[in-house]
Motif scaffolding. Structure first.
Motif, PDB file in Angstrom:
ATOM      1  N   GLN A  85       0.830  -1.205   0.000  1.00  0.00           N
ATOM      2  CA  GLN A  85       0.000   0.000   0.000  1.00  0.00           C
ATOM      3  C   GLN A  85       0.866   1.257   0.000  1.00  0.00           C
ATOM      4  OE1 GLN A  85      -2.425   0.594   3.443  1.00  0.00           O
ATOM      5  NE2 GLN A  85      -3.450   2.397   2.609  1.00  0.00           N
ATOM      6  N   GLU A  86       0.600   2.150  -0.939  1.00  0.00           N
ATOM      7  CA  GLU A  86       1.263   3.447  -0.970  1.00  0.00           C
ATOM      8  C   GLU A  86       0.728   4.327   0.160  1.00  0.00           C
ATOM      9  OE1 GLU A  86       1.477   5.050  -5.210  1.00  0.00           O
ATOM     10  OE2 GLU A  86      -0.097   3.525  -5.356  1.00  0.00           O
ATOM     11  N   TYR A  87       1.568   5.207   0.693  1.00  0.00           N
ATOM     12  CA  TYR A  87       1.107   6.151   1.715  1.00  0.00           C
ATOM     13  C   TYR A  87       0.373   7.318   1.070  1.00  0.00           C
ATOM     14  CZ  TYR A  87       5.236   8.930   0.477  1.00  0.00           C
ATOM     15  OH  TYR A  87       6.185   9.649  -0.201  1.00  0.00           O
ATOM     16  N   THR A  88       0.624   7.547  -0.211  1.00  0.00           N
ATOM     17  CA  THR A  88      -0.098   8.527  -1.010  1.00  0.00           C
ATOM     18  C   THR A  88       0.072   8.104  -2.458  1.00  0.00           C
ATOM     19  OG1 THR A  88      -0.392  10.899  -1.478  1.00  0.00           O
ATOM     20  CG2 THR A  88       1.872  10.086  -1.315  1.00  0.00           C
ATOM     21  N   MET A  89      -0.690   8.701  -3.350  1.00  0.00           N
ATOM     22  CA  MET A  89      -0.563   8.337  -4.759  1.00  0.00           C
ATOM     23  C   MET A  89       0.766   8.855  -5.279  1.00  0.00           C
ATOM     24  SD  MET A  89      -3.320   6.624  -5.520  1.00  0.00           S
ATOM     25  CE  MET A  89      -3.607   6.698  -7.270  1.00  0.00           C
ATOM     26  N   LEU A  90       1.683   7.950  -5.598  1.00  0.00           N
ATOM     27  CA  LEU A  90       3.053   8.307  -5.933  1.00  0.00           C
ATOM     28  C   LEU A  90       3.323   8.369  -7.424  1.00  0.00           C
ATOM     29  CD1 LEU A  90       4.850   6.093  -3.263  1.00  0.00           C
ATOM     30  CD2 LEU A  90       4.610   8.579  -3.230  1.00  0.00           C
ATOM     31  N   GLY A  91       2.339   8.040  -8.247  1.00  0.00           N
ATOM     32  CA  GLY A  91       2.569   7.990  -9.682  1.00  0.00           C
ATOM     33  C   GLY A  91       3.067   6.621 -10.100  1.00  0.00           C
ATOM     34  N   THR A  92       2.996   6.335 -11.385  1.00  0.00           N
ATOM     35  CA  THR A  92       3.301   4.992 -11.877  1.00  0.00           C
ATOM     36  C   THR A  92       4.774   4.630 -11.771  1.00  0.00           C
ATOM     37  OG1 THR A  92       3.327   5.978 -14.094  1.00  0.00           O
ATOM     38  CG2 THR A  92       1.323   4.828 -13.412  1.00  0.00           C
ATOM     39  N   ALA A  93       5.657   5.627 -11.797  1.00  0.00           N
ATOM     40  CA  ALA A  93       7.075   5.355 -11.564  1.00  0.00           C
ATOM     41  C   ALA A  93       7.435   5.549 -10.096  1.00  0.00           C
ATOM     42  CB  ALA A  93       7.950   6.250 -12.440  1.00  0.00           C
ATOM     43  N   GLY A  94       6.808   6.523  -9.441  1.00  0.00           N
ATOM     44  CA  GLY A  94       7.103   6.782  -8.042  1.00  0.00           C
ATOM     45  C   GLY A  94       6.770   5.610  -7.140  1.00  0.00           C
ATOM     46  N   CYS A  95       5.682   4.901  -7.450  1.00  0.00           N
ATOM     47  CA  CYS A  95       5.280   3.806  -6.564  1.00  0.00           C
ATOM     48  C   CYS A  95       6.241   2.623  -6.666  1.00  0.00           C
ATOM     49  CB  CYS A  95       3.847   3.379  -6.855  1.00  0.00           C
ATOM     50  SG  CYS A  95       3.575   2.589  -8.447  1.00  0.00           S
ATOM     51  N   ILE A  96       6.713   2.300  -7.864  1.00  0.00           N
ATOM     52  CA  ILE A  96       7.658   1.180  -7.950  1.00  0.00           C
ATOM     53  C   ILE A  96       9.022   1.592  -7.392  1.00  0.00           C
ATOM     54  CG2 ILE A  96       6.460   0.076  -9.873  1.00  0.00           C
ATOM     55  CD1 ILE A  96       8.621   1.148 -11.755  1.00  0.00           C
ATOM     56  N   TYR A  97       9.366   2.867  -7.516  1.00  0.00           N
ATOM     57  CA  TYR A  97      10.624   3.334  -6.926  1.00  0.00           C
ATOM     58  C   TYR A  97      10.552   3.285  -5.407  1.00  0.00           C
ATOM     59  CZ  TYR A  97      14.782   6.216  -6.266  1.00  0.00           C
ATOM     60  OH  TYR A  97      16.027   6.676  -5.895  1.00  0.00           O
ATOM     61  N   HIS A  98       9.408   3.639  -4.870  1.00  0.00           N
ATOM     62  CA  HIS A  98       9.206   3.598  -3.420  1.00  0.00           C
ATOM     63  C   HIS A  98       9.406   2.184  -2.874  1.00  0.00           C
ATOM     64  CE1 HIS A  98       7.525   4.807   0.450  1.00  0.00           C
ATOM     65  NE2 HIS A  98       6.710   3.773   0.399  1.00  0.00           N
ATOM     66  N   PHE A  99       8.936   1.187  -3.612  1.00  0.00           N
ATOM     67  CA  PHE A  99       9.035  -0.205  -3.169  1.00  0.00           C
ATOM     68  C   PHE A  99      10.153  -0.962  -3.901  1.00  0.00           C
ATOM     69  CE2 PHE A  99       4.523   0.757  -2.187  1.00  0.00           C
ATOM     70  CZ  PHE A  99       4.540   0.464  -0.829  1.00  0.00           C
TER      71      PHE A  99
END
Length: 430
Positions: A85-99
């Motif tokens: 689960q993302e803590y906020t909407m990170l964008g399609t590249a931001g979310c995979i970078y976050h994880f």
């Protein structure tokens, strides 16, 4: 080859065009052809022995429905399936970078990245075979008519080498008929490219916070919640245009059926396409009852009267009761619905636990799409046209709607928990 699969499922802010079907259930869990939408993506990934783990990334709260779904998928396929689960909407590249630490754990050679609203027959094995060592990043594309290409990410492709030499997301003028189909096969070093973009984009706004501190905070083990949208990075708008022309981004051009499932209306056409695919992938899921014509899926717990006629392109959910002499065609009847005797359901989606009275007609106006065609876009599936007028469309009943006997409901959207007293045409009942 050791691979992982990452499926982006979005969040509550997304999928508004999928209402009223997404009001009670997250869009990725909406049942199409008898199974949740994202189940078809997971099933396609699990067919590959190379895929060792499947990660779902989204902004939905991990409620009971999502937990039960994940548990069932794990039991059915016997693979590691995890929701992040993302803590906020990170964008399609931001979310995979976050994880990225989770994705790279176990040192996979590459990973599939898939959008949950992109549907096709998932030629994942073909993409593995197509990808050469000199192709670090592979994007699946499909060809659409010129006038529809402006609604998608467009790729200029060198047809000799398959390299993507130019990429523009939703351009103002025509670029190419080859569009982004929402499925990628990416080497792990994609995170280096996203990291460079991250630093270049956000370094001026860091003030007294060092980059090392920020990178530590945004790791998946220590969630950092900045006031700004620091982590929001779009793969389509920011990463792909930079990779195009660099000799690293290549296209796998698919010439078979593809559908972007954005609106509630498009779910009906996805249902048609998946049922057609069942003929080769899961023939046991198609009913052979005498009253069934064409491709029909009936849940084992549903009760269908012997005199009812169903099909083609019909899905009947769990606990549904279809009465004597009923006719259902090109429609989806969701769990717990009651379709009473001699009623007629055409080009419609009947929501959970709805009641359709005797001799009642519920119908929509279909947009003809050939599931054997190389593409299908959602341009005709929106509720309103450019002038704000309601389009002729399928009819959708939200959850717990009751329709009386002997009325006609045509081309209408009925929000949940409505008890109608008469028929309607070309209406949205809130």
């Amino acid at each position: 080859m050791n691979l992982k699969a990452v499926i982006l499922v979005g969040g509550p802010q997304k999928g508004t065009r999928f209402r009223p079907l997404s009001l009670d259930l997250p869009k990725p869990l909406f049942p199409i052809a008898g199974f949740p939408l994202v189940h078809h993506h997971i099933e396609a990934c699990c067919r590959l022995k190379e895929v060792t783990e499947i990660l779902l990334i989204g902004f939905f709260q991990p409620n009971d429905a999502l937990r039960r779904f994940i548990q069932r998928e794990r039991q059915e396929f016997g693979k590691s399936i995890i929701y992040l689960q993302e803590y906020t909407m990170l964008g399609t590249a931001g979310c995979i970078y976050h994880f990225r630490d989770v994705i790279t754990n176990g040192s996979p050679d590459a990973f599939f990245l898939m959008f949950s609203d992109a549907f096709c027959d998932f030629p994942l094995q073909e993409m593995i075979q197509f990808k050469e060592k000199f192709m670090p990043y592979l994007i699946m594309t499909v060809e659409v008519p010129k006038e529809q290409s402006l609604h998608y990410g467009c790729a200029g492709i060198n047809l000799t080498t398959s390299e993507v030499v130019h990429y523009t997301e939703k351009p103002d003028t025509f670029v190419s008929c080859d569009i982004n189909a929402g499925i990628y096969l990416l080497n792990i070093d994609i995170f280096e490219n996203i990291g460079v973009l991250f630093q270049n984009k956000h370094r001026p706004s860091l003030s007294d916070t060092s980059m090392e501190e920020v990178m530590l905070h945004v790791s998946h083990q220590n969630v950092y919640k900045p006031e700004s949208t620091m982590g929001r990075i779009s793969l389509e708008s920011e990463v792909l245009p930079r990779l195009a022309g660099s000799g690293k981004l290549f296209a796998f051009r698919m010439d078979r059926f593809w559908l972007n499932i954005k609106s509630a209306g498009s779910a009906l056409y996805a249902n048609q396409a998946i049922l057609e695919l069942y003929k080769s992938s899961h023939p046991e899921r198609l009913s052979d009852l005498p009253g069934c014509k064409g491709n029909v899926y009936i849940h084992p717990t549903a009760e269908v009267d012997d005199s009812a006629v169903l099909g083609p392109n019909v899905t009947v959910g769990a606990g549904v009761v279809i009465g004597q002499g009923a006719r259902v065609k090109n429609s989806m009847i969701l769990d717990g619905a009651l379709v009473k005797a001699h009623s007629c359901i055409l080009n419609s989606i009947i929501g959970w636990h709805c009641v359709v009275g005797e001799w009642t007609r519920v119908e929509g106006t279909p947009t003809e799409i050939d599931p054997n065609a190389p593409h299908a876009t959602t341009d005709n599936f929106y509720l309103f046209d450019e002038q704000g007028r309601l389009r002729p469309s399928i009819t959708i009943l939200g959850r717990d709607v009751t329709i009386p006997a002997e009325v006609v409901i045509r081309n209408s959207i009925i929000m949940p928990s409505k008890e109608l007293g008469r028929g309607f045409k070309n209406q949205i009942l809130l």
